[in-house]
Design a protein around this motif. Structure first.
Motif, PDB file in Angstrom:
ATOM      1  N   VAL A   7       0.497  -1.181  -0.058  1.00 11.84           N
ATOM      2  CA  VAL A   7      -0.093  -0.016  -0.019  1.00 11.84           C
ATOM      3  C   VAL A   7       0.801   1.379  -0.074  1.00 11.84           C
ATOM      4  O   VAL A   7       1.906   1.409   0.847  1.00 11.84           O
ATOM      5  N   GLN A   8       0.731   2.274  -0.851  1.00 11.07           N
ATOM      6  CA  GLN A   8       1.510   3.322  -1.010  1.00 11.07           C
ATOM      7  C   GLN A   8       1.221   4.186   0.321  1.00 11.07           C
ATOM      8  O   GLN A   8       0.211   4.149   0.896  1.00 11.07           O
ATOM      9  N   ASN A   9       2.102   5.015   0.821  1.00 11.08           N
ATOM     10  CA  ASN A   9       2.114   5.878   1.659  1.00 11.08           C
ATOM     11  C   ASN A   9       1.043   6.869   1.553  1.00 11.08           C
ATOM     12  O   ASN A   9       0.603   7.514   0.421  1.00 11.08           O
ATOM     13  N   GLY A  10       0.436   7.249   2.789  1.00 11.02           N
ATOM     14  CA  GLY A  10      -0.738   8.020   2.620  1.00 11.02           C
ATOM     15  C   GLY A  10      -2.109   7.519   2.570  1.00 11.02           C
ATOM     16  O   GLY A  10      -2.815   8.202   2.531  1.00 11.02           O
ATOM     17  N   LEU A  11      -2.173   6.236   2.493  1.00  8.61           N
ATOM     18  CA  LEU A  11      -3.364   5.391   2.397  1.00  8.61           C
ATOM     19  C   LEU A  11      -3.353   4.445   3.528  1.00  8.61           C
ATOM     20  O   LEU A  11      -3.861   3.417   3.427  1.00  8.61           O
ATOM     21  N   GLY A  12      -3.424   5.120   4.834  1.00  9.75           N
ATOM     22  CA  GLY A  12      -3.184   4.555   5.986  1.00  9.75           C
ATOM     23  C   GLY A  12      -4.523   3.947   6.486  1.00  9.75           C
ATOM     24  O   GLY A  12      -4.758   2.671   6.893  1.00  9.75           O
ATOM     25  N   ASP A  13      -5.644   4.607   6.061  1.00  8.49           N
ATOM     26  CA  ASP A  13      -6.762   3.976   6.197  1.00  8.49           C
ATOM     27  C   ASP A  13      -7.255   2.782   5.447  1.00  8.49           C
ATOM     28  O   ASP A  13      -8.042   1.888   6.044  1.00  8.49           O
ATOM     29  N   ILE A  14      -6.759   2.755   4.245  1.00  7.67           N
ATOM     30  CA  ILE A  14      -6.977   1.646   3.218  1.00  7.67           C
ATOM     31  C   ILE A  14      -6.157   0.517   3.880  1.00  7.67           C
ATOM     32  O   ILE A  14      -6.687  -0.685   4.029  1.00  7.67           O
ATOM     33  N   ALA A  15      -4.828   0.758   4.402  1.00 11.97           N
ATOM     34  CA  ALA A  15      -3.942  -0.447   4.923  1.00 11.97           C
ATOM     35  C   ALA A  15      -4.688  -1.016   6.389  1.00 11.97           C
ATOM     36  O   ALA A  15      -4.809  -2.042   6.287  1.00 11.97           O
ATOM     37  N   ALA A  16      -5.247  -0.058   7.183  1.00  7.39           N
ATOM     38  CA  ALA A  16      -5.793  -0.609   8.234  1.00  7.39           C
ATOM     39  C   ALA A  16      -7.072  -1.372   7.904  1.00  7.39           C
ATOM     40  O   ALA A  16      -7.186  -2.546   8.629  1.00  7.39           O
ATOM     41  N   ASN A  27       4.398  -1.486   3.322  1.00  6.63           N
ATOM     42  CA  ASN A  27       4.434  -0.282   2.578  1.00  6.63           C
ATOM     43  C   ASN A  27       4.950  -0.133   1.218  1.00  6.63           C
ATOM     44  O   ASN A  27       6.128  -0.872   1.319  1.00  6.63           O
ATOM     45  N   MET A  28       4.531   0.104   0.241  1.00 11.11           N
ATOM     46  CA  MET A  28       5.016   0.295  -0.992  1.00 11.11           C
ATOM     47  C   MET A  28       6.123   0.756  -1.167  1.00 11.11           C
ATOM     48  O   MET A  28       6.900   0.310  -2.210  1.00 11.11           O
ATOM     49  N   GLU A  29       6.607   1.676  -0.537  1.00 14.00           N
ATOM     50  CA  GLU A  29       7.875   2.492  -0.586  1.00 14.00           C
ATOM     51  C   GLU A  29       9.171   1.379  -0.094  1.00 14.00           C
ATOM     52  O   GLU A  29      10.116   2.178  -0.331  1.00 14.00           O
ATOM     53  N   ASP A  30       8.804   0.599   0.700  1.00 19.19           N
ATOM     54  CA  ASP A  30       9.818  -0.211   1.504  1.00 19.19           C
ATOM     55  C   ASP A  30      10.176  -1.283   0.553  1.00 19.19           C
ATOM     56  O   ASP A  30       9.597  -1.544  -0.601  1.00 19.19           O
ATOM     57  N   ASP A  31      11.444  -2.245   1.160  1.00 19.82           N
ATOM     58  CA  ASP A  31      11.748  -3.281   0.107  1.00 19.82           C
ATOM     59  C   ASP A  31      10.868  -4.351   0.462  1.00 19.82           C
ATOM     60  O   ASP A  31      10.926  -4.917   1.339  1.00 19.82           O
ATOM     61  N   ILE A  32       9.956  -4.679  -0.320  1.00 17.43           N
ATOM     62  CA  ILE A  32       8.785  -5.227  -0.105  1.00 17.43           C
ATOM     63  C   ILE A  32       8.733  -6.711  -0.414  1.00 17.43           C
ATOM     64  O   ILE A  32       8.050  -7.667   0.170  1.00 17.43           O
ATOM     65  N   GLY A  33       9.490  -7.182  -1.428  1.00 13.69           N
ATOM     66  CA  GLY A  33       9.933  -8.503  -1.674  1.00 13.69           C
ATOM     67  C   GLY A  33       8.460  -9.019  -2.535  1.00 13.69           C
ATOM     68  O   GLY A  33       8.105  -8.374  -3.399  1.00 13.69           O
ATOM     69  N   SER A  34       7.841  -9.993  -2.404  1.00 14.50           N
ATOM     70  CA  SER A  34       6.890 -10.676  -3.133  1.00 14.50           C
ATOM     71  C   SER A  34       5.493 -10.085  -2.685  1.00 14.50           C
ATOM     72  O   SER A  34       5.295  -9.930  -1.443  1.00 14.50           O
ATOM     73  N   ASN A  45      -0.158   7.303 -11.690  1.00 14.58           N
ATOM     74  CA  ASN A  45       0.182   5.969 -11.782  1.00 14.58           C
ATOM     75  C   ASN A  45       1.635   5.759 -11.636  1.00 14.58           C
ATOM     76  O   ASN A  45       2.183   4.885 -12.255  1.00 14.58           O
ATOM     77  N   ASP A  46       2.191   6.622 -10.942  1.00 14.63           N
ATOM     78  CA  ASP A  46       3.835   6.512 -10.741  1.00 14.63           C
ATOM     79  C   ASP A  46       4.104   5.582  -9.940  1.00 14.63           C
ATOM     80  O   ASP A  46       4.016   5.349  -8.771  1.00 14.63           O
ATOM     81  N   LEU A  47       4.501   4.365 -10.611  1.00 14.00           N
ATOM     82  CA  LEU A  47       4.881   3.046  -9.786  1.00 14.00           C
ATOM     83  C   LEU A  47       6.459   2.956  -9.918  1.00 14.00           C
ATOM     84  O   LEU A  47       7.067   2.105 -10.178  1.00 14.00           O
ATOM     85  N   THR A  48       7.385   4.077 -10.200  1.00  7.84           N
ATOM     86  CA  THR A  48       8.585   3.993 -10.697  1.00  7.84           C
ATOM     87  C   THR A  48       9.414   3.434  -9.121  1.00  7.84           C
ATOM     88  O   THR A  48      10.677   3.373  -9.401  1.00  7.84           O
ATOM     89  N   VAL A  49       8.712   3.224  -8.097  1.00  7.64           N
ATOM     90  CA  VAL A  49       9.591   2.603  -7.075  1.00  7.64           C
ATOM     91  C   VAL A  49       9.898   1.263  -7.231  1.00  7.64           C
ATOM     92  O   VAL A  49      10.727   0.592  -6.592  1.00  7.64           O
ATOM     93  N   PHE A  50       9.208   0.744  -8.246  1.00  7.74           N
ATOM     94  CA  PHE A  50       9.788  -0.704  -8.883  1.00  7.74           C
ATOM     95  C   PHE A  50      10.539  -0.742 -10.023  1.00  7.74           C
ATOM     96  O   PHE A  50      10.051   0.317 -10.792  1.00  7.74           O
ATOM     97  N   THR A  61       9.228 -11.151 -12.080  1.00  7.43           N
ATOM     98  CA  THR A  61       9.214  -9.750 -11.586  1.00  7.43           C
ATOM     99  C   THR A  61       8.614  -9.200 -10.452  1.00  7.43           C
ATOM    100  O   THR A  61       7.613  -9.882 -10.064  1.00  7.43           O
ATOM    101  N   MET A  62       9.365  -8.589  -9.645  1.00  9.71           N
ATOM    102  CA  MET A  62       8.873  -8.263  -8.181  1.00  9.71           C
ATOM    103  C   MET A  62       8.615  -9.281  -7.372  1.00  9.71           C
ATOM    104  O   MET A  62       7.951  -9.207  -6.369  1.00  9.71           O
ATOM    105  N   GLY A  63       9.190 -10.732  -7.588  1.00 10.20           N
ATOM    106  CA  GLY A  63       8.979 -11.804  -6.822  1.00 10.20           C
ATOM    107  C   GLY A  63       7.690 -12.357  -6.666  1.00 10.20           C
ATOM    108  O   GLY A  63       7.362 -12.888  -5.631  1.00 10.20           O
ATOM    109  N   VAL A  64       6.962 -11.934  -7.915  1.00 12.34           N
ATOM    110  CA  VAL A  64       5.189 -12.239  -7.835  1.00 12.34           C
ATOM    111  C   VAL A  64       5.350 -13.851  -7.981  1.00 12.34           C
ATOM    112  O   VAL A  64       6.030 -14.372  -8.780  1.00 12.34           O
TER     113      VAL A  64
END
Length: 96
Positions: A7-16, A27-34, A45-50, A61-64
């Protein structure tokens, strides 16, 4: 094993709301693995973190590990309940 949802930063209500349903939320911005699902917000749609986003689920890709690929959910203009319902329906889970 619970599904892992990034989940992207700033979407804490959705994460909860997703955690309440028993999903493993990272957290999407962390090293999340699979991950099985990526929840982001915004029209850019900026998903450049990946390095690469695997739309076809070749399993490399992305350990999917899900052979059907990663599910991308744009949460822009959607409530936490709507996002949870969408993911639950996709994976055949009952809410509650």
């Amino acid at each position: 094993m619970p599904l892992t949802i990034a989940v992207q930063n700033g979407l804490g209500d959705i994460a909860a709301a997703l955690r309440e349903q028993g999903y493993n939320v990272v957290n999407m911005e962390d090293d999340i693995g699979s991950v099985d699902v990526i929840v982001y917000s915004g029209v850019s749609n900026d998903l450049t973190v990946f390095d690469t986003v695997d739309y076809y689920g070749d399993g490399t890709t992305m350990g999917v590990s899900n052979p059907s690929g990663v599910m991308l959910v744009n949460a822009h203009s959607h409530s936490p309940a709507q996002v949870v319902t969408l993911i639950n329906h996709r994976f055949g889970r009952l809410e509650g």
